[in-house]
Design a protein around this motif. Structure first.
Motif, PDB file in Angstrom:
ATOM      1  N   ARG A  58      -4.329   4.944  17.818  1.00 44.36           N
ATOM      2  CA  ARG A  58      -5.759   5.173  17.602  1.00 44.36           C
ATOM      3  C   ARG A  58      -6.011   5.759  16.211  1.00 44.36           C
ATOM      4  NH1 ARG A  58      -7.131   7.120  22.350  1.00 44.36           N
ATOM      5  NH2 ARG A  58      -6.373   9.208  21.902  1.00 44.36           N
ATOM      6  N   GLU A  59      -5.186   6.724  15.808  1.00 41.99           N
ATOM      7  CA  GLU A  59      -5.341   7.321  14.476  1.00 41.99           C
ATOM      8  C   GLU A  59      -5.037   6.302  13.381  1.00 41.99           C
ATOM      9  OE1 GLU A  59      -6.677  10.393  13.941  1.00 41.99           O
ATOM     10  OE2 GLU A  59      -6.854  10.570  16.120  1.00 41.99           O
ATOM     11  N   LEU A  60      -4.022   5.485  13.594  1.00 43.88           N
ATOM     12  CA  LEU A  60      -3.699   4.443  12.616  1.00 43.88           C
ATOM     13  C   LEU A  60      -4.821   3.414  12.511  1.00 43.88           C
ATOM     14  CD1 LEU A  60       0.087   3.969  13.446  1.00 43.88           C
ATOM     15  CD2 LEU A  60      -0.868   4.904  11.318  1.00 43.88           C
ATOM     16  N   ARG A  61      -5.441   3.063  13.633  1.00 45.02           N
ATOM     17  CA  ARG A  61      -6.578   2.131  13.606  1.00 45.02           C
ATOM     18  C   ARG A  61      -7.752   2.728  12.824  1.00 45.02           C
ATOM     19  NH1 ARG A  61      -6.828  -2.324  16.766  1.00 45.02           N
ATOM     20  NH2 ARG A  61      -5.122  -2.624  18.240  1.00 45.02           N
TER      21      ARG A  61
ATOM     22  N   LYS B 213       2.075  10.290  19.715  1.00 42.40           N
ATOM     23  CA  LYS B 213       2.900   9.184  20.200  1.00 42.40           C
ATOM     24  C   LYS B 213       2.010   8.133  20.851  1.00 42.40           C
ATOM     25  CE  LYS B 213       6.927  11.366  19.637  1.00 42.40           C
ATOM     26  NZ  LYS B 213       7.820  11.025  18.606  1.00 42.40           N
ATOM     27  N   GLY B 214       2.532   6.948  20.971  1.00 40.57           N
ATOM     28  CA  GLY B 214       1.899   5.885  21.736  1.00 40.57           C
ATOM     29  C   GLY B 214       0.466   5.588  21.336  1.00 40.57           C
ATOM     30  N   GLU B 215      -0.413   5.547  22.349  1.00 41.16           N
ATOM     31  CA  GLU B 215      -1.813   5.180  22.133  1.00 41.16           C
ATOM     32  C   GLU B 215      -2.548   6.150  21.216  1.00 41.16           C
ATOM     33  OE1 GLU B 215      -4.045   4.329  25.675  1.00 41.16           O
ATOM     34  OE2 GLU B 215      -2.403   3.153  26.520  1.00 41.16           O
ATOM     35  N   GLN B 216      -2.226   7.443  21.290  1.00 40.51           N
ATOM     36  CA  GLN B 216      -2.891   8.414  20.418  1.00 40.51           C
ATOM     37  C   GLN B 216      -2.568   8.132  18.954  1.00 40.51           C
ATOM     38  OE1 GLN B 216      -1.403  12.104  22.170  1.00 40.51           O
ATOM     39  NE2 GLN B 216      -3.531  12.651  22.639  1.00 40.51           N
TER      40      GLN B 216
ATOM     41  N   ALA C 111      -3.491  12.860   8.052  1.00 42.91           N
ATOM     42  CA  ALA C 111      -2.710  14.085   8.243  1.00 42.91           C
ATOM     43  C   ALA C 111      -2.033  14.106   9.610  1.00 42.91           C
ATOM     44  CB  ALA C 111      -3.597  15.311   8.075  1.00 42.91           C
ATOM     45  N   ARG C 112      -2.629  13.467  10.572  1.00 41.43           N
ATOM     46  CA  ARG C 112      -2.059  13.442  11.923  1.00 41.43           C
ATOM     47  C   ARG C 112      -0.889  12.472  12.072  1.00 41.43           C
ATOM     48  NH1 ARG C 112      -7.651  13.600  15.534  1.00 41.43           N
ATOM     49  NH2 ARG C 112      -8.089  15.820  15.164  1.00 41.43           N
ATOM     50  N   VAL C 113      -0.783  11.479  11.182  1.00 44.76           N
ATOM     51  CA  VAL C 113       0.272  10.466  11.351  1.00 44.76           C
ATOM     52  C   VAL C 113       1.264  10.378  10.191  1.00 44.76           C
ATOM     53  CG1 VAL C 113      -1.169   9.057  12.862  1.00 44.76           C
ATOM     54  CG2 VAL C 113      -1.113   8.561  10.412  1.00 44.76           C
ATOM     55  N   LEU C 114       0.994  11.006   9.072  1.00 42.21           N
ATOM     56  CA  LEU C 114       1.860  10.856   7.898  1.00 42.21           C
ATOM     57  C   LEU C 114       3.293  11.305   8.170  1.00 42.21           C
ATOM     58  CD1 LEU C 114       2.174  10.148   4.882  1.00 42.21           C
ATOM     59  CD2 LEU C 114       1.508  12.502   4.368  1.00 42.21           C
ATOM     60  N   ASN C 115       3.453  12.462   8.764  1.00 44.93           N
ATOM     61  CA  ASN C 115       4.780  12.998   9.003  1.00 44.93           C
ATOM     62  C   ASN C 115       5.240  12.643  10.416  1.00 44.93           C
ATOM     63  OD1 ASN C 115       6.895  14.972   9.799  1.00 44.93           O
ATOM     64  ND2 ASN C 115       6.528  15.720   7.721  1.00 44.93           N
TER      65      ASN C 115
END
Length: 180
Positions: free
Chosen positions: A165-168, A159-162, A101-105
């Motif tokens: 991290r969610e994608l990992r 963005k970036g590292e955050q 949910a944090r990275v989909l959009n």
């Protein structure tokens, strides 16, 4: 070379409740179709507010993973809620649902996520990761989501590292290791 053993019974094909698309008929797909039906017929969402099978692809440490979001709900022109299904324990799926949910959009973080095994469910606040409700009845109806949206702020995209991290996290939780 060992060949993977299929871990799903295949009954043929079935028609997707939302799109009419022909899909492989498995026990898991039947549950996904029941979730779609419940969202429309019991929870009051319009079919056009539900998008099935959105994907997030990740590649970390040579593990390419395609994560599927079973249902993405759009209300008032914004993605509001995702539903992730998986058999078994839901607690092991909470963190991956929040990450998705944090990275989909790419424009904002989706505020709510549901994890379900088809028999039970948990509603999650994706800002905090906290569980807002337990049970299939905790999946918000169309009317309830309108009320919830009055109390929530759509946060900017990570963005970036955050984001990485969610994608990992999503990659690690959704990698398939089975069938040998």
């Amino acid at each position: 070379m060992r060949v993977p053993k299929p871990h799903h019974l295949i009954y043929g094909t079935l028609e997707d409740y939302l799109t009419g698309e022909e899909l492989t008929d498995t026990d898991d797909e039947r549950i996904r179709q029941e979730l779609q039906r419940m969202m429309v017929e019991e929870k009051g969402y319009r079919r056009e507010e539900l998008t099935p099978r959105l994907k997030i692809e990740t590649l970390f440490t040579r593990s390419f993973v395609t994560s599927t979001i079973e249902i993405t709900i759009t209300c008032n022109q914004k993605q509001t809620l995702i539903v992730r299904y998986g058999p078994g324990s839901m607690v092991s799926r909470e963190r991956a649902a929040v990450a998705a949910a944090r990275v989909l959009n790419p424009e904002y973080r989706i505020p709510f996520a549901v994890v379900t095994n088809g028999r039970d469910a948990e509603l999650l606040d994706t800002r905090t990761g906290k569980i807002l409700g337990y049970g299939l009845h905790s999946i918000p109806s169309r009317e309830t989501i309108e009320t919830l949206l009055n109390q929530v702020e759509y946060l900017p995209p990570l963005k970036g590292e955050q984001r990485e991290r969610e994608l990992r996290i999503l990659n690690a939780f959704d990698v398939e290791r089975c069938c040998f």
